[in-house]
Motif scaffolding. Structure first.
Motif, short mmCIF file in Angstrom:
data_model
loop_
_atom_site.label_atom_id
_atom_site.label_comp_id
_atom_site.label_asym_id
_atom_site.label_seq_id
_atom_site.Cartn_x
_atom_site.Cartn_y
_atom_site.Cartn_z
N ASN A 209 0.81 -1.20 0.00
CA ASN A 209 0.00 0.00 0.00
C ASN A 209 0.85 1.26 0.00
N THR A 210 0.18 2.36 -0.30
CA THR A 210 0.83 3.67 -0.31
C THR A 210 -0.24 4.73 -0.52
N THR A 211 -0.11 5.85 0.17
CA THR A 211 -0.90 7.04 -0.13
C THR A 211 0.07 8.11 -0.61
N LEU A 212 -0.20 8.64 -1.80
CA LEU A 212 0.65 9.66 -2.41
C LEU A 212 -0.10 10.98 -2.46
N VAL A 213 0.58 12.07 -2.16
CA VAL A 213 -0.07 13.38 -2.12
C VAL A 213 0.83 14.43 -2.78
N VAL A 214 0.21 15.35 -3.50
CA VAL A 214 0.86 16.59 -3.92
C VAL A 214 0.12 17.74 -3.26
N VAL A 215 0.84 18.54 -2.49
CA VAL A 215 0.32 19.79 -1.95
C VAL A 215 0.84 20.92 -2.83
N ALA A 216 -0.03 21.85 -3.18
CA ALA A 216 0.38 22.99 -4.00
C ALA A 216 -0.15 24.27 -3.39
N THR A 217 0.62 25.33 -3.51
CA THR A 217 0.20 26.64 -3.04
C THR A 217 0.76 27.72 -3.96
N ASN A 218 0.08 28.86 -4.00
CA ASN A 218 0.60 30.01 -4.75
C ASN A 218 1.48 30.90 -3.88
N ALA A 219 1.73 30.48 -2.63
CA ALA A 219 2.59 31.26 -1.74
C ALA A 219 4.05 31.17 -2.19
N ALA A 220 4.82 32.18 -1.82
CA ALA A 220 6.26 32.18 -2.08
C ALA A 220 6.95 31.48 -0.92
N LEU A 221 7.55 30.33 -1.19
CA LEU A 221 8.26 29.55 -0.18
C LEU A 221 9.67 29.25 -0.65
N THR A 222 10.59 29.11 0.29
CA THR A 222 11.90 28.58 -0.03
C THR A 222 11.79 27.06 -0.12
N THR A 223 12.84 26.43 -0.62
CA THR A 223 12.83 24.97 -0.67
C THR A 223 12.72 24.37 0.73
N ALA A 224 13.41 24.96 1.68
CA ALA A 224 13.34 24.47 3.06
C ALA A 224 11.93 24.63 3.62
N GLU A 225 11.27 25.75 3.32
CA GLU A 225 9.88 25.94 3.79
C GLU A 225 8.93 24.97 3.11
N ALA A 226 9.19 24.67 1.83
CA ALA A 226 8.37 23.68 1.13
C ALA A 226 8.55 22.30 1.75
#
Length: 314
Positions: A209-226
């Motif tokens: 099994n596995t649950t896969l997710v993509v979260v997306a936002t229009n906010a400005a984030l750094t890679t670390a914040e992402a």
């Protein structure tokens, strides 16, 4: 369920390809962000099937992502990423290098091998390319086909007892950050079942099994914040399903940030805006997972009837 869609985030497009019948029950989902989108990932499952996730570490060279691929077919299905890379290269999307570009296309797979009757019927580069074309041809804000579509086509739930599927949701932040949207898309192929009073999870160790997710936002984030947002978003998966993050699954969350809207931090606690976004990401994941369960329809396979999960209001 109607909780919005990941495509409520401006510029995020979703494309899908799937095969059903004649031994097939699998597919591919591609999330195509605008050029320059920041990306990262957090893998929590003990048996992941992934491609290019190391490239999304905040300490690596390239901070941007050209597409994210969610696929059936277990590790074999990761070949679908090659087709998406081909589409990106043809359209000049990727990290510039001498002579051309190298598209950054991370991918993750669920185990659905043989669920349509043929163990060898699994996604390949051609199916990935087809899903990328579908994403590129969709309109901004277009609806996402949920349930038995794309990577959710062969998804299962409750260690294989019920039909799983693909779901999506979105939320908007409040106050001065009301222009910020957070969306999630989930492929629910879980060992567990939706958490609610009386729900009985399957015995430990049953199913792949596995649950896969993509979260997306229009906010400005750094890679670390992402990356930190992907980590926080796993809380939504844990609220929706029991169990999660087991040794036998590949639970994974990607985060994409298009950078179109700057977060406005309150002066007394600058981190509060990012905390609000990460809380919204977790809730969007919870809603997307439950949407995928609710949207899944019963199917018939060579092994017999595969019912939808009965507690659709969980």
């Amino acid at each position: 369920m109607t909780n919005g869609s990941i495509t409520d985030v401006p510029g995020i497009r979703v494309g899908q390809a799937q095969r059903r019948g004649d031994g097939w029950l699998t597919g591919v989902t591609v999330v195509l962000p605008p050029p320059g989108t920041i990306g990262s990932v957090d893998v929590r499952g003990g048996g992941p099937g992934t491609h290019e996730t190391d490239a999304l570490d905040p300490t690596t060279l390239v901070p941007t992502v050209d597409a994210v691929v969610l696929t059936g077919g277990s590790a074999y299905g990761l070949a679908a990423a090659g087709g998406v890379q081909r589409w990106c290269e043809e359209n000049g999307r990727g990290f510039p290098v001498p002579g051309g570009v190298v598209p950054i296309v991370p991918a993750a797979a669920i185990f659905d091998l043989g669920r349509g009757g043929d163990f060898g019927a699994r996604p390949d580069a051609a199916m990935g390319y087809e899903a990328a074309l579908d994403a590129a041809g969709s309109a901004d804000g277009a609806a996402v086909d949920c349930g038995n579509s794309g990577a959710g086509t062969g998804a299962a739930l409750g260690a294989g007892r019920y039909k799983g599927g693909l779901g999506t949701a979105s939320l908007r932040l409040a106050g001065e950050n009301s222009t910020v949207v957070v969306g999630a898309l989930a492929v629910v192929n879980a060992a567990g079942v939706p958490w609610h009073p009386g729900a009985v999870p399957p015995s430990n160790g049953q199913g792949l099994n596995t649950t896969l997710v993509v979260v997306a936002t229009n906010a400005a984030l750094t890679t670390a914040e992402a990356r930190r947002t992907a980590t926080a978003a796993h809380a939504g998966m844990a609220r929706a399903l029991n169990p999660v993050h087991t040794l036998a699954d590949g639970d994974t969350i990607f985060t994409l940030a298009t950078g179109a809207a700057a977060l406005v931090p309150p002066p007394q606690l600058p981190a509060a805006a990012l905390i609000e976004l990460q809380s919204a990401a977790a809730e969007a994941v919870r809603l997307a997972v439950l949407d995928g369960v609710a949207a899944a329809e019963a199917v018939t396979t060579p092994a017999g009837s595969w019912p939808a999960y009965p507690a659709k209001s969980a």
